[in-house]
Design a protein around this motif. Structure first.
Motif: not given
Length: 124
Positions: A72-91
């Motif tokens: 998260s970047d609290n100054a920007k009030n933004t949260v992120y989700l970095q998703m690596n090695n994605l799998k079909p079941e992550d759909t």
């Protein structure tokens, strides 16, 4: 009121990466946790990850641990989700959520505000 707007979803091949963003606006000062959930067709909404706005503690579902990173970047009030090695079941449709109350961190019912969702599709 708090407004949450997600972005960054899309179509990716298995093994690929995506980064989701969630921008919060409005009365954000009382938020204690922000989280990501996902919902696949025919299934219940499930917890993915959460981050504490006060101390930065991180929590992950076992199914994504080691592959996904919440930040998260609290100054920007933004949260992120970095998703690596994605799998079909992550759909799924991925939702950003924010809570002002206290309760079981992994339960959707513990969150007060939700974004509109962003589709993530992983092809095999």
């Amino acid at each position: 009121q708090v407004q949450l707007v997600e972005s960054g979803g899309g179509l990716v091949q298995a093994g690929g990466s995506l980064r989701l963003s969630c921008a919060a606006s409005g009365r954000t000062v009382g938020i204690n946790y922000m989280g990501w959930f996902r919902q696949a067709p025919g299934l219940e909404r499930e917890f993915v990850a959460a981050i504490s706005r006060s101390n930065g503690f991180l929590y992950y579902a076992d199914s994504v641990k080691g592959r996904f990173t919440i930040s998260s970047d609290n100054a920007k009030n933004t949260v992120y989700l970095q998703m690596n090695n994605l799998k079909p079941e992550d759909t799924a449709v991925y939702y950003c959520a924010a809570r002002l109350r206290f309760g079981f961190l992994r339960a959707p019912a513990s969150y007060d505000y939700w974004g509109q969702g962003t589709q993530v599709t992983v092809s095999s």
